[in-house]
Structure formats: structure tokens, C-alpha cells
Design a protein around this motif. Structure first.
Motif, PDB file in Angstrom:
ATOM      1  N   ASP A 174       0.809  -1.226   0.000  1.00  0.00           N
ATOM      2  CA  ASP A 174       0.000   0.000   0.000  1.00  0.00           C
ATOM      3  C   ASP A 174       0.837   1.268   0.000  1.00  0.00           C
ATOM      4  OD1 ASP A 174      -2.442  -1.407   0.077  1.00  0.00           O
ATOM      5  OD2 ASP A 174      -2.283  -1.638   2.254  1.00  0.00           O
ATOM      6  N   THR A 175       2.087   1.192   0.474  1.00  0.00           N
ATOM      7  CA  THR A 175       2.947   2.372   0.537  1.00  0.00           C
ATOM      8  C   THR A 175       4.294   2.045  -0.105  1.00  0.00           C
ATOM      9  OG1 THR A 175       3.981   1.799   2.668  1.00  0.00           O
ATOM     10  CG2 THR A 175       1.858   2.988   2.740  1.00  0.00           C
ATOM     11  N   PRO A 176       5.067   3.083  -0.488  1.00  0.00           N
ATOM     12  CA  PRO A 176       6.393   2.823  -1.073  1.00  0.00           C
ATOM     13  C   PRO A 176       7.301   2.000  -0.168  1.00  0.00           C
ATOM     14  CG  PRO A 176       5.748   5.078  -1.504  1.00  0.00           C
ATOM     15  CD  PRO A 176       4.719   4.511  -0.572  1.00  0.00           C
ATOM     16  N   ARG A 177       7.289   2.303   1.128  1.00  0.00           N
ATOM     17  CA  ARG A 177       8.166   1.551   2.037  1.00  0.00           C
ATOM     18  C   ARG A 177       7.702   0.107   2.159  1.00  0.00           C
ATOM     19  NH1 ARG A 177      11.385   3.603   7.275  1.00  0.00           N
ATOM     20  NH2 ARG A 177      12.188   1.595   7.983  1.00  0.00           N
ATOM     21  N   GLU A 178       6.402  -0.103   2.246  1.00  0.00           N
ATOM     22  CA  GLU A 178       5.886  -1.474   2.294  1.00  0.00           C
ATOM     23  C   GLU A 178       6.235  -2.216   1.013  1.00  0.00           C
ATOM     24  OE1 GLU A 178       1.727  -1.280   3.019  1.00  0.00           O
ATOM     25  OE2 GLU A 178       1.928  -0.667   5.103  1.00  0.00           O
ATOM     26  N   GLY A 179       6.199  -1.497  -0.115  1.00  0.00           N
ATOM     27  CA  GLY A 179       6.562  -2.113  -1.378  1.00  0.00           C
ATOM     28  C   GLY A 179       8.017  -2.539  -1.406  1.00  0.00           C
ATOM     29  N   LEU A 180       8.914  -1.679  -0.917  1.00  0.00           N
ATOM     30  CA  LEU A 180      10.327  -2.025  -0.857  1.00  0.00           C
ATOM     31  C   LEU A 180      10.551  -3.237   0.044  1.00  0.00           C
ATOM     32  CD1 LEU A 180      12.069   1.465  -0.592  1.00  0.00           C
ATOM     33  CD2 LEU A 180      12.206  -0.137  -2.507  1.00  0.00           C
ATOM     34  N   LEU A 181       9.904  -3.222   1.203  1.00  0.00           N
ATOM     35  CA  LEU A 181      10.056  -4.344   2.135  1.00  0.00           C
ATOM     36  C   LEU A 181       9.558  -5.642   1.506  1.00  0.00           C
ATOM     37  CD1 LEU A 181      10.680  -5.585   4.887  1.00  0.00           C
ATOM     38  CD2 LEU A 181       8.427  -4.798   5.676  1.00  0.00           C
ATOM     39  N   ALA A 182       8.424  -5.577   0.826  1.00  0.00           N
ATOM     40  CA  ALA A 182       7.873  -6.774   0.191  1.00  0.00           C
ATOM     41  C   ALA A 182       8.815  -7.307  -0.887  1.00  0.00           C
ATOM     42  CB  ALA A 182       6.503  -6.473  -0.411  1.00  0.00           C
ATOM     43  N   MET A 183       9.402  -6.414  -1.669  1.00  0.00           N
ATOM     44  CA  MET A 183      10.306  -6.843  -2.737  1.00  0.00           C
ATOM     45  C   MET A 183      11.605  -7.406  -2.177  1.00  0.00           C
ATOM     46  SD  MET A 183       9.761  -4.125  -5.875  1.00  0.00           S
ATOM     47  CE  MET A 183       9.491  -2.633  -4.926  1.00  0.00           C
ATOM     48  N   VAL A 184      12.164  -6.738  -1.174  1.00  0.00           N
ATOM     49  CA  VAL A 184      13.392  -7.244  -0.553  1.00  0.00           C
ATOM     50  C   VAL A 184      13.130  -8.602   0.092  1.00  0.00           C
ATOM     51  CG1 VAL A 184      15.088  -6.855   1.267  1.00  0.00           C
ATOM     52  CG2 VAL A 184      14.399  -4.959  -0.205  1.00  0.00           C
TER      53      VAL A 184
END
Length: 228
Positions: free
Chosen positions: A100-110
Motif C-alpha cells: 500500500d505504501t512505497p516503504r511497504e513495497g520495498l520491504l515486500a520486494m526485498v
């Protein structure tokens, strides 16, 4: 003539109405997929330094068959890499879409990247290591699929950050994705190669730490004060 020789043979002539040429091609492609799966299983069990002879023996065939289909070890690395990296790319993309957020997206991808790599560190190392002096000829042939993979992931992580930062930071965000990929890859590979111990962070903790480095750096308290 054994089955591998028959399947890899190219029929003479220009084809026939009964479709023999297309059937031969279909057999060859299917055999190639079988060999890639077998090689992947062999590397998972034997390690990333497994020789072509060891891989062939684990696959129940001869080394010459693998050379016939892939040319050399670099060709086999590339073929396995195309499959493995494509799967990793799809998984990372799916993870990004669920955020839902850019940081959550980064965490999900990492997290997805670390999870996929940790599923089989031997296979990951096999398909991402090239130009390392391998005596069997593994070289930059793998770099095409690998470069495409990291370029695609760099674009994936750049998209939400561009949206978050806006056009005013385009000059900065243009440099950040490749730098971020370098951090993720190097930190992730060091984590993979670190022996298990109480001091080694778990997968979730490592993903959170890498994401924090990407978003706020290692020492946010050292940021210069905002000038009014």
C-alpha cells in the motif's frame, strides 16, 4: 543411437506435410526443459561448484548430452538462470503489487528476493556467478539474463519512489535504483553466505534492515538540519 542422440538430431530436408520437423523440434525443446530441471536439482544438492560431469551423472545422462544442448557450462548457467531469474522477477513483482505504501513495497520486494534466493543458495550462486575463473568455461554468457533481471527489479523499486517523491526529485531518483540494487544484492549475498549463528539475522530481520538502509540510511541522526 540413444534417445538423446535421436532427440537432438536435426531431420534432413525442409520438413514434410506430416509435421515430422515440428515434432522433432518439440521433442528437442521438451528434452532441453527436462535437462534444465535436472541440472537445477543437481546443483541444489551438489553445490554451485558442481561440474558438468557431476550434473550429468545426477541427471542420469552423459556430459556430452549437456554439451550438445547447452554448448558449455556457461550456456547451462544461462539456461538455468533464465528460468530461475524469471521466477524470481515474477515473485518480486507480485510482492510489490500487494503493498500500500512505497516503504511497504520495498520491504515486500526485498523479502521476496531474500526468500527466493534462500530457497536454494546453491542454485542462486550458480546462476549469478560468472567471470570467476571457472575452469569449465563459465563466463559472461550468464550476464545477459542477470543484467535484465536486475534492471527489471531496479525499475520496479524506482516506480513507487518516483510516485512518492514527485518530479522535483527526478534527478536524484535517476541514480538511486541502481545504487539500491547494489545494496540489496551485496547485502543479500553476504547474508546468504554467512554461516548460521545466533548473531546472524533471520530473513525477516534482514529484509527490515535492508529496507531501513534504503529509506533512511544507516545513521539518520547524522542528517543535516533543515534550513529555514
Amino acid at each position: 543411437m540413444n534417445n538423446d542422440q535421436a532427440r537432438s538430431a536435426v531431420p534432413s530436408g525442409t520438413g514434410s506435410p506430416d509435421g515430422r520437423s515440428s515434432r522433432w523440434q518439440s521433442h528437442r525443446e521438451e528434452r532441453r526443459r527436462e535437462l534444465i530441471k535436472s541440472a537445477r536439482r543437481a546443483v541444489h544438492m551438489l553445490g554451485s561448484d558442481a561440474s558438468m560431469e557431476d550434473i550429468a551423472a545426477a541427471a542420469g545422462t552423459s556430459k556430452s548430452v549437456f554439451y550438445r544442448y547447452f554448448g558449455d557450462k556457461a550456456g547451462l548457467q544461462q539456461a538455468v538462470g533464465e528460468v530461475v531469474l524469471s521466477q524470481m522477477q515474477r515473485r518480486i513483482q507480485e510482492a510489490a503489487q500487494s503493498a500500500d505504501t512505497p516503504r511497504e513495497g520495498l520491504l515486500a520486494m526485498v523479502s521476496a528476493y531474500l526468500q527466493m534466493a534462500a530457497t536454494s543458495p546453491n542454485v542462486y550462486t550458480f546462476v549469478t556467478r560468472y567471470g570467476s575463473g571457472d575452469p569449465e568455461g563459465a563466463s559472461g554468457a550468464v550476464s545477459g539474463a542477470l543484467g535484465h533481471f536486475f534492471d527489471a527489479v531496479a525499475e520496479m523499486i524506482a516506480t513507487p519512489m518516483r510516485s512518492h517523491l514527485g518530479d522535483s526529485r527526478e534527478a536524484v531518483i535517476g541514480y538511486w535504483p541502481k545504487a539500491a540494487i547494489g545494496l540489496v544484492r551485496n547485502a543479500g549475498e553476504q547474508w546468504l553466505s554467512t554461516p548460521d549463528s545466533p548473531a546472524k539475522p533471520g530473513q525477516e530481520s534482514m529484509a527490515l534492515q535492508i529496507t531501513a538502509w534504503l529509506c533512511v540510511g544507516i545513521a539518520p541522526e547524522l542528517s543535516p538540519p533543515v534550513r529555514g
